[in-house]
Design a protein around this motif. Structure first.
Motif, short mmCIF file in Angstrom:
data_model
loop_
_atom_site.label_atom_id
_atom_site.label_comp_id
_atom_site.label_asym_id
_atom_site.label_seq_id
_atom_site.Cartn_x
_atom_site.Cartn_y
_atom_site.Cartn_z
N VAL A 23 40.72 73.35 -27.26
CA VAL A 23 39.67 74.35 -27.50
C VAL A 23 38.57 73.73 -28.35
O VAL A 23 38.82 73.23 -29.45
N ASP A 24 37.36 73.79 -27.82
CA ASP A 24 36.21 73.22 -28.52
C ASP A 24 35.49 74.29 -29.34
O ASP A 24 35.01 74.01 -30.45
N ALA A 25 35.39 75.51 -28.83
CA ALA A 25 34.70 76.59 -29.54
C ALA A 25 35.13 77.93 -28.97
O ALA A 25 35.40 78.06 -27.77
N ILE A 26 35.22 78.95 -29.84
CA ILE A 26 35.51 80.34 -29.44
C ILE A 26 34.23 81.14 -29.64
O ILE A 26 33.68 81.18 -30.74
N GLN A 27 33.76 81.78 -28.57
CA GLN A 27 32.44 82.39 -28.59
C GLN A 27 32.47 83.92 -28.71
O GLN A 27 31.43 84.55 -28.61
N PHE A 28 33.62 84.53 -28.93
CA PHE A 28 33.69 85.99 -29.00
C PHE A 28 34.34 86.42 -30.31
O PHE A 28 35.07 85.64 -30.94
N LYS B 43 30.02 91.51 -21.70
CA LYS B 43 29.45 91.71 -20.39
C LYS B 43 29.98 90.66 -19.42
O LYS B 43 30.39 89.57 -19.84
N LYS B 44 29.93 90.99 -18.15
CA LYS B 44 30.35 90.03 -17.13
C LYS B 44 29.52 88.76 -17.24
O LYS B 44 28.29 88.81 -17.31
N THR C 120 35.71 74.44 -17.93
CA THR C 120 35.79 74.26 -19.39
C THR C 120 35.05 75.37 -20.13
O THR C 120 35.26 75.54 -21.33
N GLU C 121 34.19 76.10 -19.42
CA GLU C 121 33.53 77.27 -20.00
C GLU C 121 34.20 78.51 -19.42
O GLU C 121 34.05 78.82 -18.23
N ILE C 122 34.96 79.21 -20.24
CA ILE C 122 35.69 80.40 -19.79
C ILE C 122 34.81 81.62 -20.05
O ILE C 122 34.43 81.90 -21.20
N ARG C 123 34.49 82.36 -18.98
CA ARG C 123 33.56 83.48 -19.07
C ARG C 123 34.25 84.78 -18.68
O ARG C 123 35.27 84.79 -17.98
#
Length: 387
Positions: free
Chosen positions: A76-81, A88-89, A174-177
């Protein structure tokens, strides 16, 4: 001559008290008889065209629910939430260290360049060989070998292009959306944690608007609704035009409006029930998955019903009766069949007619065969019960 035993003072007091009590009772009965008929409130049944509503208990469930897992392995490089927030989607939730995947993409790109160079070389050699064969200076066997080399080079191009697409996908993964709009749970991983492809649970995402209310009905209910629908007296429970109303345990009335959107295709043979579902708009995100609620759905076609307050109904063992007054004030009892409540009044299925005069208040002052003084009153529905 037989002599009686003398009475004690305590016995004399007891006998005197009994005689006094008996005298009071006789006087009260005589006084009651002298009062004559007593006043009672009477009314004719309220006649309304209504539909029956059947009530159930259900539980709210999210329309969409997904446990998000990584599609590639990495750190894990960063958590964005933030835990528990609305997303949002397409919002970025988490980033896996992309450097190994960028390196794999660069390698695949180089492999494609090499494959294209080889394809170019084999193409030139094949064209030269075809000219030489026509001149008779090159054997057909060598020409066939050059054709095979050209085909291998073409295949290497296809393999290299596929490797690039795979590397691009892995880099994208690698970017989980967020796959849809909804509310996120708390994170199950931290920065620096190793995620295992398709294995590590990262977070749970549930949609909030709209929301489902799931409940079960009995086999008898299912048959009733099916026959009503078959006879054209009610919309099928599987259609979105069938209204549903709901309320939470701390609410009055029926403030939440929805529609049916699903009935299962078979009954549970173990419980004899069938699962059904309604959908509700939830723009303020107030209705939360897991909440229990009461709901009601249309249980009949429209019909003309006679309505009375529950206070007018008496119990006589297993029977239900109401007291009816004729034109001379004489009281008689009628055995009735009860239906559901409708806006505060009870539906009377049978036993009385629309022009009967029923005692609606003061039933304890009347008895069958006796006389009363009827006082007309008017019945009305409780509008708040329909909200």
């Amino acid at each position: 001559m037989t002599r009686c035993a003398p009475l004690t003072d305590a016995c004399k007091s007891t006998i005197l008290a009994l005689l006094i009590s008996l005298g009071l009772i006789l006087n009260a009965s005589e006084s009651f008889a002298q009062q004559g008929p007593l006043p009672v409130d009477v009314a004719k049944p309220l006649v309304k065209t209504i539909v029956d509503w059947d009530e159930y208990t259900g539980r709210f469930e999210a329309v969409q629910r997904v446990e998000i897992r990584p599609r590639v392995s990495g750190y894990v490089d960063a958590i964005q939430f933030a835990d528990g927030e609305l997303v949002k989607k397409g919002d970025l939730l988490l980033t896996i260290d992309p450097r190994p995947f960028q390196t794999a993409l660069d390698s695949a790109t180089a492999q494609l360049a090499a494959a294209r160079a080889e394809q170019s070389r084999t193409t030139i050699e094949l064209e030269r060989g075809e000219e030489l064969v026509q001149k008779g200076t090159l054997s057909v066997q060598i020409l066939d070998e050059r054709r095979a080399a050209k085909l291998r080079a073409d295949a290497e191009i296809t393999i290299a292009e596929a490797a690039i697409r795979s590397a691009e996908l892995n880099l994208e993964f690698t970017e989980i959306r967020a796959p849809f709009d909804g509310r996120i749970s708390d994170s199950q991983v931290d920065v620096g944690a190793l995620l295992v492809e398709n294995n590590t649970a990262i977070v749970t995402l549930i949609s909030s608007n709209p929301i489902h209310l799931v409940f079960t009905g009995s086999e008898a209910d299912f048959l009733k609704y099916s026959r009503l629908s078959l006879n054209g007296n009610r919309e099928s429970s599987r259609t979105a035009s069938n209204p549903v109303q709901a309320r939470l345990i701390d609410e009055e009335g029926w403030p939440h409006k929805g529609v049916m959107n699903f009935v299962d295709n078979e009954l549970d043979p173990g419980s004899g029930t069938i699962r059904a579902r309604a959908v509700f708009e939830n723009p303020d995100d107030f209705l939360t998955p897991g909440l229990f609620a009461r709901l009601r759905i249309v249980g009949s076609g429209e019909y003309e019903a006679l309505l009375l307050p529950d206070e007018a109904v008496l119990s006589d063992q297993a029977r239900k009766i109401v007291l009816v007054v004729d034109g001379e004030g004489t009281v008689s009892a009628r055995v009735v069949t009860l239906g559901p409540l409708h806006q505060g009044l009870r539906v009377i299925r049978s036993g009385i007619e629309a022009d009967d005069t029923v005692i609606v208040n003061g039933v304890l002052r009347a008895r069958p065969g006796g006389q009363v003084v009827p006082q007309e009153t008017t019945l009305s529905l409780n509008a708040a019960e329909s909200e």
